[in-house]
Design a protein around this motif. Structure first.
Motif, PDB file in Angstrom:
ATOM      1  N   MET B  94       1.010  -1.156   0.137  1.00 19.65           N
ATOM      2  CA  MET B  94      -0.189   0.021   0.052  1.00 19.65           C
ATOM      3  C   MET B  94       0.908   1.219  -0.034  1.00 19.65           C
ATOM      4  O   MET B  94       0.593   2.195  -0.766  1.00 19.65           O
ATOM      5  N   ILE B  95       2.066   1.198   0.780  1.00 15.73           N
ATOM      6  CA  ILE B  95       2.837   2.314   0.859  1.00 15.73           C
ATOM      7  C   ILE B  95       3.413   2.618  -0.555  1.00 15.73           C
ATOM      8  O   ILE B  95       3.495   3.832  -1.045  1.00 15.73           O
ATOM      9  N   VAL B  96       4.112   1.440  -1.028  1.00 17.06           N
ATOM     10  CA  VAL B  96       4.503   1.656  -2.689  1.00 17.06           C
ATOM     11  C   VAL B  96       3.526   2.312  -3.468  1.00 17.06           C
ATOM     12  O   VAL B  96       3.676   3.161  -4.409  1.00 17.06           O
ATOM     13  N   ALA B  97       2.220   1.750  -3.408  1.00 15.05           N
ATOM     14  CA  ALA B  97       1.099   2.335  -4.245  1.00 15.05           C
ATOM     15  C   ALA B  97       0.982   3.882  -4.126  1.00 15.05           C
ATOM     16  O   ALA B  97       0.832   4.315  -4.991  1.00 15.05           O
ATOM     17  N   MET B  98       0.871   4.136  -2.663  1.00 15.30           N
ATOM     18  CA  MET B  98       0.681   5.471  -2.519  1.00 15.30           C
ATOM     19  C   MET B  98       1.938   6.421  -3.129  1.00 15.30           C
ATOM     20  O   MET B  98       1.547   7.422  -3.529  1.00 15.30           O
ATOM     21  N   ILE B  99       3.092   6.034  -3.015  1.00 13.28           N
ATOM     22  CA  ILE B  99       4.254   6.621  -3.571  1.00 13.28           C
ATOM     23  C   ILE B  99       4.097   6.961  -5.033  1.00 13.28           C
ATOM     24  O   ILE B  99       4.108   7.814  -5.629  1.00 13.28           O
ATOM     25  N   VAL B 100       3.804   5.446  -5.953  1.00 10.96           N
ATOM     26  CA  VAL B 100       3.763   5.608  -7.299  1.00 10.96           C
ATOM     27  C   VAL B 100       2.512   6.281  -7.798  1.00 10.96           C
ATOM     28  O   VAL B 100       2.398   6.576  -8.894  1.00 10.96           O
ATOM     29  N   GLY B 101       1.497   6.022  -6.951  1.00 12.33           N
ATOM     30  CA  GLY B 101      -0.007   6.578  -7.324  1.00 12.33           C
ATOM     31  C   GLY B 101       0.178   8.092  -7.508  1.00 12.33           C
ATOM     32  O   GLY B 101      -0.667   8.365  -8.500  1.00 12.33           O
ATOM     33  N   TYR B 102       0.965   8.891  -6.757  1.00 11.51           N
ATOM     34  CA  TYR B 102       1.012  10.262  -7.206  1.00 11.51           C
ATOM     35  C   TYR B 102       1.174  10.556  -8.562  1.00 11.51           C
ATOM     36  O   TYR B 102       0.533  11.101  -9.360  1.00 11.51           O
ATOM     37  N   PRO B 103       2.320   9.993  -9.214  1.00 13.42           N
ATOM     38  CA  PRO B 103       2.665  10.267 -10.606  1.00 13.42           C
ATOM     39  C   PRO B 103       1.726   9.371 -11.490  1.00 13.42           C
ATOM     40  O   PRO B 103       1.096   9.947 -12.544  1.00 13.42           O
ATOM     41  N   PHE B 104       1.392   8.271 -11.172  1.00 14.17           N
ATOM     42  CA  PHE B 104       0.953   7.388 -12.268  1.00 14.17           C
ATOM     43  C   PHE B 104      -0.666   7.858 -12.165  1.00 14.17           C
ATOM     44  O   PHE B 104      -1.366   7.704 -13.181  1.00 14.17           O
ATOM     45  N   SER B 105      -1.216   8.152 -11.193  1.00 15.36           N
ATOM     46  CA  SER B 105      -2.834   8.293 -11.092  1.00 15.36           C
ATOM     47  C   SER B 105      -3.057   9.459 -11.961  1.00 15.36           C
ATOM     48  O   SER B 105      -4.211  10.020 -12.076  1.00 15.36           O
ATOM     49  N   ARG B 106      -2.220  10.422 -12.366  1.00 16.15           N
ATOM     50  CA  ARG B 106      -2.424  11.713 -13.033  1.00 16.15           C
ATOM     51  C   ARG B 106      -2.685  11.044 -14.656  1.00 16.15           C
ATOM     52  O   ARG B 106      -3.504  11.721 -15.391  1.00 16.15           O
ATOM     53  N   LEU B 107      -2.326   9.839 -15.004  1.00 17.57           N
ATOM     54  CA  LEU B 107      -2.428   9.470 -16.171  1.00 17.57           C
ATOM     55  C   LEU B 107      -3.980   8.653 -16.558  1.00 17.57           C
ATOM     56  O   LEU B 107      -4.510   8.272 -15.663  1.00 17.57           O
ATOM     57  N   ARG B 108      -4.367   8.914 -17.616  1.00 16.93           N
ATOM     58  CA  ARG B 108      -5.771   8.223 -17.792  1.00 16.93           C
ATOM     59  C   ARG B 108      -5.561   7.152 -18.550  1.00 16.93           C
ATOM     60  O   ARG B 108      -4.841   6.808 -19.310  1.00 16.93           O
ATOM     61  N   LEU B 109      -6.670   6.230 -18.326  1.00 21.63           N
ATOM     62  CA  LEU B 109      -7.016   4.888 -18.987  1.00 21.63           C
ATOM     63  C   LEU B 109      -5.699   4.220 -19.450  1.00 21.63           C
ATOM     64  O   LEU B 109      -5.005   3.669 -18.798  1.00 21.63           O
ATOM     65  N   ILE B 110      -5.528   4.305 -20.737  1.00 19.42           N
ATOM     66  CA  ILE B 110      -4.753   3.620 -21.498  1.00 19.42           C
ATOM     67  C   ILE B 110      -3.101   3.905 -21.104  1.00 19.42           C
ATOM     68  O   ILE B 110      -2.236   3.010 -20.889  1.00 19.42           O
ATOM     69  N   TYR B 111      -2.893   5.053 -20.887  1.00 20.12           N
ATOM     70  CA  TYR B 111      -1.652   5.545 -20.459  1.00 20.12           C
ATOM     71  C   TYR B 111      -1.418   4.849 -18.804  1.00 20.12           C
ATOM     72  O   TYR B 111      -0.123   4.470 -18.797  1.00 20.12           O
ATOM     73  N   PHE B 112      -2.389   4.689 -18.193  1.00 18.58           N
ATOM     74  CA  PHE B 112      -2.126   4.350 -16.859  1.00 18.58           C
ATOM     75  C   PHE B 112      -1.883   2.744 -16.959  1.00 18.58           C
ATOM     76  O   PHE B 112      -0.931   2.334 -16.299  1.00 18.58           O
ATOM     77  N   SER B 113      -2.590   2.096 -17.923  1.00 18.55           N
ATOM     78  CA  SER B 113      -2.264   0.665 -18.012  1.00 18.55           C
ATOM     79  C   SER B 113      -0.912   0.611 -18.592  1.00 18.55           C
ATOM     80  O   SER B 113      -0.252  -0.428 -17.921  1.00 18.55           O
ATOM     81  N   MET B 114      -0.411   1.369 -19.322  1.00 19.58           N
ATOM     82  CA  MET B 114       1.071   0.793 -19.888  1.00 19.58           C
ATOM     83  C   MET B 114       1.908   1.271 -18.673  1.00 19.58           C
ATOM     84  O   MET B 114       2.942   0.629 -18.589  1.00 19.58           O
ATOM     85  N   VAL B 115       1.836   2.417 -17.966  1.00 24.12           N
ATOM     86  CA  VAL B 115       2.708   2.684 -17.336  1.00 24.12           C
ATOM     87  C   VAL B 115       2.498   1.653 -15.832  1.00 24.12           C
ATOM     88  O   VAL B 115       3.814   1.159 -15.418  1.00 24.12           O
ATOM     89  N   SER B 116       1.599   1.028 -15.580  1.00 25.34           N
ATOM     90  CA  SER B 116       1.292  -0.098 -14.509  1.00 25.34           C
ATOM     91  C   SER B 116       2.064  -1.077 -15.404  1.00 25.34           C
ATOM     92  O   SER B 116       2.768  -2.088 -14.692  1.00 25.34           O
ATOM     93  N   LEU B 117       1.933  -1.495 -16.558  1.00 22.92           N
ATOM     94  CA  LEU B 117       2.596  -2.587 -17.244  1.00 22.92           C
ATOM     95  C   LEU B 117       4.117  -2.570 -17.011  1.00 22.92           C
ATOM     96  O   LEU B 117       4.667  -3.632 -16.671  1.00 22.92           O
ATOM     97  N   PHE B 118       4.570  -1.362 -17.226  1.00 20.25           N
ATOM     98  CA  PHE B 118       6.325  -1.211 -17.133  1.00 20.25           C
ATOM     99  C   PHE B 118       6.573  -1.274 -15.819  1.00 20.25           C
ATOM    100  O   PHE B 118       7.886  -1.852 -15.403  1.00 20.25           O
ATOM    101  N   PHE B 119       5.640  -0.571 -14.703  1.00 21.75           N
ATOM    102  CA  PHE B 119       6.279  -1.099 -13.515  1.00 21.75           C
ATOM    103  C   PHE B 119       6.084  -2.450 -12.907  1.00 21.75           C
ATOM    104  O   PHE B 119       7.111  -2.878 -12.098  1.00 21.75           O
TER     105      PHE B 119
END
Lengths: 405, 313, 286
Positions: B94-119
């Motif tokens: 959860m802590i890691v998700a909070m940290i990466v969530g800040y930059p990742f969650s700015r992205l919408r839909l497919i871009y979020f999917s892609m960045v989560s794939l690479f993560f």
């Protein structure tokens, strides 16, 4: 339009189920009289299956050779060998499921098979607590994988730690000018432990590993960078370890294309045939490795038998056939010696046996000084040479030279 | 109200069936399959939880691996009790998700999917770097177990844990926060115009979803006692997404049904060896063409077919 | 030997390999808006079909390549008509479809031709020496073919009428249809070209590397990386993203171990995604 899709999907379903069910129905075989059921975990699909699936053929050869002799006798009763094969699906989850199926589903007491460290670890987490004897084909010498904490695991073939010894023996005998080696190895967690072992053994032969071990990620597509780095080290020879024929063949191919004409040798399970196929004939030269071929000289009768059957049925003989063969054959030999089907008794007998019969000929049990456990089967080791694209026999490294008590 | 009671009774029956299942199944192998299914149900449901905010994560197995390796390393190297490291695994994810969530969650839909794939792939690469602790690609073993070596206690433990997590998730989805998140997913411009802090909610749901992913991962570690690269790679993440989609993304029960069907059925067909992937793809194609709402939508679909046929006749 | 020159040449070759694979993927993504996860499996299929003709049937290798391209191209038409068109813009179901296709293709090839190591013989034998660095001729040929195809695709999309139609569909399918563009026909053409490109890549790389029923998986990840960085909607941008990723993968392992190299390149990719989600050259989707 919806109707078309309904018909289409029904058709697909029928095809899929026909495809799947017909072979399984056709493959129903009759049960043999009294049998010892041995589980075999084979990698038939998924990661590296094109390399590892062959060991199953070797296991089948072992079963056939033993059964054609009439099976084995335990306390006056005759038993034939039956293989129960489960697919590891090329993944740790699949290995876990396969091990569970064999140990808990089919209630087997003896299992064999498999290669990559991570599959073995997954399977061992099931077999060890259940007290099931697991005779593996190979061990990559990581500290977790094999040791006093794995009392029911045995290794049926000369594996990583001992392969170093045999290859250095051949090296020093035939290439006395080579003193420094660059070592390329797959970076899958085995580098740290192998580093320790290989340097120690190299020192005993007066050799040094130059620099650190060059590791490549298992997701590597192109080994040019790795080879460049290795050539730059400017050692007397380049050695590669485990990694599969695709990787190691590519490494030699790229090295030769880059103009490197020095000695390359391999210390692993692949064998020269597959390496030559990947590297291409023109690159396959000034190279030797462990490997098996059907035309080795001075074969023991059992090796000749294996070779004959393999060539007839599979049209080829590779080291992987022998890996699978030994994993079944040595275990049956131990059962025969113990005259019992109780894994505990077999284990105790096996680890106190000194000699044991293997697919290469007479072998010995050893390994206590290296691994803390006298559970490794030692046997003579053939070396193959690649010279101008031709596979030639190098030498036999005999059992007495290899054996570590 | 009648249908609510009917649903409650059917769920209760299923629960009783599951509790009594080990009595009927003598084979510990099938128990093992069920235990893994429970673990993956937690993971897939948490994936769906995140998906309700419009973020489809293609790296969910990577988050699972954070929880798994944290719990495993703490238990193995520091000797902490698995009962402690299990929730800690969830917490660390959860802590890691909070940290990466800040930059990742700015992205919408497919871009979020892609960045989560690479993560997801990236976490495994980080694993390889610290291979002294994690064992690298070939993984680590000898992780201290949660409940000893017999399978039966694990079955009931994970049954209970899964129920607990599912109940929490379903309550969360229907509470005010969950509804707000669904509103954001439907139209983020409208939601922002009403004054909802979109980014905060998305990070919140990502963190909560990843907490459960971490719990699932830690549970996996302390049950199978072996962790390797192959358990949490890209294929594993895609599998989680498939389980969710085949089950039906629109209903809460979707991932549960999808995971159960897609994990248990191929194991029943294990004897087919190399042909097993055909079973898997067969189920997927069936759902694709015949059930647009996923497996969970099947009862509704059947009702629809019956009613249309009745109209014709 | 000169490390810098070697690294430079290696990087070029690796980049060209990645670009070859990514071209088809980018095409389908840009034109049809579909994430064709099955692209890796199609690439593998192309390699194996070429193997079947060249090694099992003994045809001439270049002829086998052309045959593979034709067959896989036809397969692409089948894919578009029955697998992608029903679900055009429904992202979820396309994912399920693609994974199903991957499973079916990989399992079939594994059952028929898997189980042993296979390799295509080299298309062009020989070694070329450049400034003291020697490199195999077939890698140079692959580089050349990759460059030609990339350039050709770029020109095709920008200058020809069909290419313009593809761009129109990519931006706004309904508007394009209103203009009289036959969306179905153009989509089918795009899918055909994409699969043909995958077949070329599979055959060429099957000779340089070797064949495995699961070789598509690693390549798929590379293709996704390339396309995401260059941006959806841009074919020419693949040139730059290909160079970036290719050089990262060719140069980093020279200095560090495999795991660290992977981590660094993934960090770079994630950073680019975070800073500029639509990629270096793509257009904003929303």
């Amino acid at each position: 339009m919806k109707k078309v899709y309904k018909i289409f999907c029904v058709a697909i379903l029928i095809c899929i189920f026909a495809f799947t069910l017909i072979p399984s129905i056709a493959a129903k075989s009759e049960a043999a009289p009294k049998t010892i059921n041995i589980g075999y975990m084979a990698t038939l699909t998924g990661f590296a299956s094109e390399v590892l699936g062959i060991s199953l053929q070797g296991a089948e050869l072992a079963r056939d050779i033993i059964n054609d002799r009439g099976g084995i006798t335990i306390n006056g009763e005759k038993y034939l060998i039956k293989l129960i094969v489960e697919d590891t699906k090329g993944s740790p989850d699949g290995s876990l499921a396969a091990a569970n199926k064999l140990v808990y589903g089919k209630k087997l007491k003896f299992v064999a098979g498999m290669f990559p460290t991570h599959f073995i670890k997954a399977a061992m987490s099931v077999t060890e607590p259940a007290g099931v004897i697991y005779n593996r084909c190979y061990s990559c010498a990581t500290k977790d994988e094999f040791g006093p904490h794995t009392p029911y695991s045995f290794v049926s073939n000369v594996s990583t730690g001992d392969l170093y010894k045999s290859i250095f023996m051949y090296l020093t005998k035939n290439y006395p000018d080579v003193k420094t080696i660059t070592y390329i190895l797959v970076d899958d967690g085995q580098i740290r432990d192998n580093d320790r072992i290989v340097r120690k053994i190299a020192k005993e032969f007066g050799l040094t590993i130059k620099g650190d071990i060059i590791g490549w990620s298992p997701a590597t597509v192109d080994w040019s960078a790795v080879v460049t780095r290795a050539i730059k080290r400017n050692a007397d020879a380049i050695m590669h370890g485990n990694g599969g024929a695709m990787a190691n063949g590519s490494i030699m191919k790229i090295a030769r294309e880059m103009g490197y004409t020095g000695l390359i040798f391999g210390c692993n399970a692949d064998g020269a045939t597959d390496i030559r196929m990947v590297a291409g004939k023109s690159a396959s030269t000034n190279y030797f490795t462990h490997g098996v071929s059907e035309s080795m000289p001075d074969m023991y009768p059992i090796t000749k038998e294996i070779s004959k059957r393999a060539m007839a049925r599979y049209k080829r003989l590779t080291g992987f056939h022998l890996y699978g063969f030994n994993s079944i054959y040595t275990m049956v030999e131990a059962i025969k010696a113990a005259q019992s089907l109780d894994p505990k008794k077999v284990k105790e007998t096996w680890e106190n046996m000194d000699t044991i019969e293997t697919g290469y000929g007479p072998g010995r049990m050893g390994g206590k000084t290296l691994y803390g456990l006298k559970h490794t089967v030692y046997h003579r080791q053939p070396i193959q040479v690649l010279d101008q694209g031709e596979i030639k026999f190098g030498a036999w490294i005999e059992l007495e030279e290899l054996y570590i008590p | 109200m009648i249908s609510l009671r009917r649903t409650a009774i059917s769920y209760l029956l299923i629960l009783i069936f599951l509790c009594l299942l080990p009595v009927f199944i003598k084979s510990y192998y099938l128990l093992h399959v069920f235990i893994l299914t429970f673990i993956y149900i937690i993971a897939t449901s948490s994936l769906r939880l995140i998906a309700t905010s419009g973020q489809i994560s293609l790296g969910h197995a990577g988050f699972m691996s954070i929880g798994a390796y944290t719990a495993a390393i703490l238990a193995k190297e520091l000797g902490w009790s698995p009962w402690l490291t299990l929730p800690l695994g969830g917490l660390s994810t959860m802590i890691v998700a909070m940290i990466v969530g800040y930059p990742f969650s700015r992205l919408r839909l497919i871009y979020f999917s892609m960045v989560s794939l690479f993560f997801g792939i990236g976490i495994l690469a980080v694993n390889q770097v610290f291979d002294y602790y994690t064992g690298g690609f070939s993984g680590m073993m000898l992780i201290p177990p949660l409940l000893g070596s017999s399978k039966l206690p694990y079955y009931y433990f994970f049954l209970g844990l899964t129920l607990l997590c599912l109940i929490f998730m379903v309550r969360f989805e229907t509470c005010r926060i969950g509804l707000t998140i669904k509103a954001i997913a439907q139209s983020h411009t409208v939601a922002s115009s009403v004054g909802i802090n979109e980014a905060a909610y998305r990070i919140l749901i990502l963190s909560i979803g990843c907490f459960f992913a971490g719990i699932a991962g830690a549970g996996y570690a302390h049950y199978t006692l072996v962790l390797t690269h192959g358990t949490f790679n890209l294929l594993a993440s895609i599998n989680l997404v498939i389980y969710m989609l085949v089950g039906g993304i629109n209903r809460f029960i979707g991932p549960v049904i999808g995971t159960a069907v897609l994990m248990i059925l191929p194991e029943l067909f294990r004897d087919l060896k190399e042909y097993v992937p055909f079973v898997f793809s067969g189920i997927m194609l069936l759902v694709l063409f015949v059930m647009p709402d996923g497996l969970a939508g099947l009862p509704g679909q059947i009702k629809y077919w019956i009613s249309t046929h009745r109209k014709k006749g | 030997m000169d490390l810098v020159v070697t690294a430079f040449v290696n990087g070029l070759v690796t980049s060209s390999m990645y670009i070859l694979v990514a071209l088809g993927f980018a095409l389908v993504l840009s034109i049809m808006g579909i994430f064709n996860f099955a692209h890796g499996a199609i690439y593998m299929l192309g390699g194996y079909i070429c193997y079947a003709f060249a090694v099992l049937l003994g045809f001439n290798q270049w002829l086998s390549l052309i045959l593979s391209v034709l067959i896989v191209g036809l397969f692409g038409l089948f894919l578009e008509r029955f697998c992608f068109r029903p679900f055009s813009r429904d992202v979820y179901r396309v994912i399920i479809m693609a994974i199903a296709i991957i499973l079916i293709l990989e399992t079939t090839v594994n059952i028929l031709l898997g189980g042993t190591v296979r390799s295509l013989p080299a298309f062009v034998e020989g070694i070329i020496k450049v400034r003291g660095v020697s490199i195999s001729a077939e890698r140079v040929v692959a580089f050349g073919i990759g460059a030609v195809l990339l350039f050709g695709m770029h020109i095709f999309i920008r200058k020809t009428k069909t290419g313009q139609q593809m761009l129109a569909i990519a931006q706004e399918p309904e508007g394009a249809a209103l203009q009289g563009i036959n969306v179905n026909r153009i989509s089918a053409l795009a899918c055909l070209m994409s699969c043909s490109l995958a077949a070329v890549a599979g055959s060429l790389l099957g000779a340089i590397l070797s064949l495995s029923p699961f070789m598509g998986n690693n390549m798929l990840v590379k293709a996704i990386e390339l396309v995401i960085i260059s941006g959806i909607g841009s074919i020419g941008g693949l040139f730059f993203s290909g160079l970036l990723i290719g050089y990262l993968d060719a140069v980093l392992p020279l200095f560090t171990s495999g795991g660290v190299a992977d981590t660094i390149s993934l960090c770079v990719i994630i950073c680019i995604l975070l800073i500029r989600p639509r990629g270096l050259f793509g257009y904003e989707l929303f």
